[in-house]
Motif scaffolding. Structure first.
Motif, PDB file in Angstrom:
ATOM      1  N   CYS A  98       0.815  -1.210   0.000  1.00  0.00           N
ATOM      2  CA  CYS A  98       0.000   0.000   0.000  1.00  0.00           C
ATOM      3  C   CYS A  98       0.854   1.269   0.000  1.00  0.00           C
ATOM      4  CB  CYS A  98      -0.912  -0.019   1.225  1.00  0.00           C
ATOM      5  SG  CYS A  98      -1.836   1.502   1.517  1.00  0.00           S
ATOM      6  N   THR A 104      -0.812   3.877  -4.335  1.00  0.00           N
ATOM      7  CA  THR A 104      -1.643   4.685  -3.444  1.00  0.00           C
ATOM      8  C   THR A 104      -1.296   6.156  -3.627  1.00  0.00           C
ATOM      9  OG1 THR A 104      -1.681   2.870  -1.831  1.00  0.00           O
ATOM     10  CG2 THR A 104      -2.326   5.053  -1.042  1.00  0.00           C
ATOM     11  N   VAL A 109      -5.823   9.595  -0.595  1.00  0.00           N
ATOM     12  CA  VAL A 109      -6.053   8.905   0.678  1.00  0.00           C
ATOM     13  C   VAL A 109      -6.153   9.874   1.850  1.00  0.00           C
ATOM     14  CG1 VAL A 109      -4.908   6.833  -0.167  1.00  0.00           C
ATOM     15  CG2 VAL A 109      -3.586   8.485   1.139  1.00  0.00           C
ATOM     16  N   CYS A 130      -2.684   3.232   5.306  1.00  0.00           N
ATOM     17  CA  CYS A 130      -2.357   1.837   4.994  1.00  0.00           C
ATOM     18  C   CYS A 130      -2.526   0.923   6.198  1.00  0.00           C
ATOM     19  CB  CYS A 130      -0.930   1.752   4.450  1.00  0.00           C
ATOM     20  SG  CYS A 130      -0.702   2.554   2.839  1.00  0.00           S
ATOM     21  N   SER A 156      -7.474  -0.974  -0.679  1.00  0.00           N
ATOM     22  CA  SER A 156      -8.186  -0.174  -1.674  1.00  0.00           C
ATOM     23  C   SER A 156      -8.955   0.950  -0.993  1.00  0.00           C
ATOM     24  CB  SER A 156      -9.155  -1.067  -2.450  1.00  0.00           C
ATOM     25  OG  SER A 156     -10.052  -1.708  -1.554  1.00  0.00           O
TER      26      SER A 156
END
Length: 272
Positions: A98, A104, A109, A130, A156
């Motif tokens: 991740c 990523t 995120v 993560c 994800s």
């Protein structure tokens, strides 16, 4: 005469000491010691750890001062991971995989909320995201009490993280005929078979779990992936590692396409 000679020798010796002291100070000032970085790492594993540099190691290999894993191993290792569903069988390798910036996106995120309530905060770093996402989450289970597969540590993005509201989704699909395609069929083919055309700018609206679950069974799971055949549902007879029965939405809006297809998925298509 002796006394003056002694005084001269004393002065010269002190000058030499002062001169070399300056050189030593200059050397020390030019050669500064780099500050050792302290790593953050996962601490829940009994055997393995992953640090925030993306390395995985056992507890005995961890540097006791920096808390970092040795850098001689593979960085951003995805050992035991299914890159199609972005899920892994081991937590520490899920975190390591991740952390890879190619998998990523930091700007994405850091907008993700830690919990469902609107008042919930967001993740402070990619490492926080993560370590949080790779723990068992609702998207890796079926009926809340059984894992979808052995790959149940998933990094994800959570479903519907793009910010579309339910009302805006419905309004945006006005006049659109949403059709489920056959296995391996592209949306161009799906829409053409009913005398219509695929509307590419509506794919982003269908690329939401809330919408997919209205038209597809999804078998209790909706997973993030990356593929031009999405949004789609994995067929039941697909290989186990592809998560049969799961719905997939793509994390990369740029790959949404009417032409895309996959031999193990059925597409959800916007036709008009």
């Amino acid at each position: 005469m002796r006394r003056s000679s002694w005084n001269l020798a004393w002065v010269i010796s002190h000058l030499l000491v002062f001169h070399f002291s300056l050189r030593i100070l200059a050397i020390r000032s030019d050669t500064s010691f780099l500050e050792r970085r302290i790593c953050r790492n996962t601490v829940q594993g009994r055997l393995l750890l992953s640090d925030d540099n993306g390395h995985v190691c056992d507890a005995f290999s961890l540097d006791p001062q920096t808390r970092c894993c040795p850098e001689n191993g593979e960085k951003y290792s995805c050992y035991g991971c299914n890159l199609f569903s972005q899920c892994c069988s081991l937590y520490e390798y899920c975190v390591s995989c991740c952390l890879n910036p190619t998998r990523t996106q930091k700007d994405e995120v850091l907008k993700v909320k830690i919990a469902k309530p609107a008042t919930a905060g967001t993740y402070g770093s990619v490492f926080d995201f993560c370590t949080g996402r790779c723990r068992h989450n609702s998207e890796s289970v079926v009926h809340e009490n059984a894992y979808l597969s052995e790959f149940h540590h998933c990094f994800s993005l959570p479903a519907n993280s793009s910010g579309f509201s339910s009302k805006s989704l419905e309004a945006g699909l006005t006049g659109i005929n949403v059709v489920v395609g056959r296995q391996g069929e592209s949306c161009d083919s799906v829409c053409r078979s009913i005398g219509q055309s695929c509307v590419p700018n509506k794919l982003a609206l269908l690329n939401q779990c809330e919408i997919m679950q209205k038209y597809l069974s999804c078998k209790g799971a909706c997973l993030a992936s990356i593929g031009g055949d999405q949004p789609a549902e994995v067929v039941d007879d697909a290989p186990r590692h592809l998560n049969p029965g799961a719905c997939l939405y793509t994390q990369r809006q740029s790959v949404l396409s009417c032409e895309g297809s996959h031999q193990h998925t059925r597409r959800l298509c916007p036709c008009a």
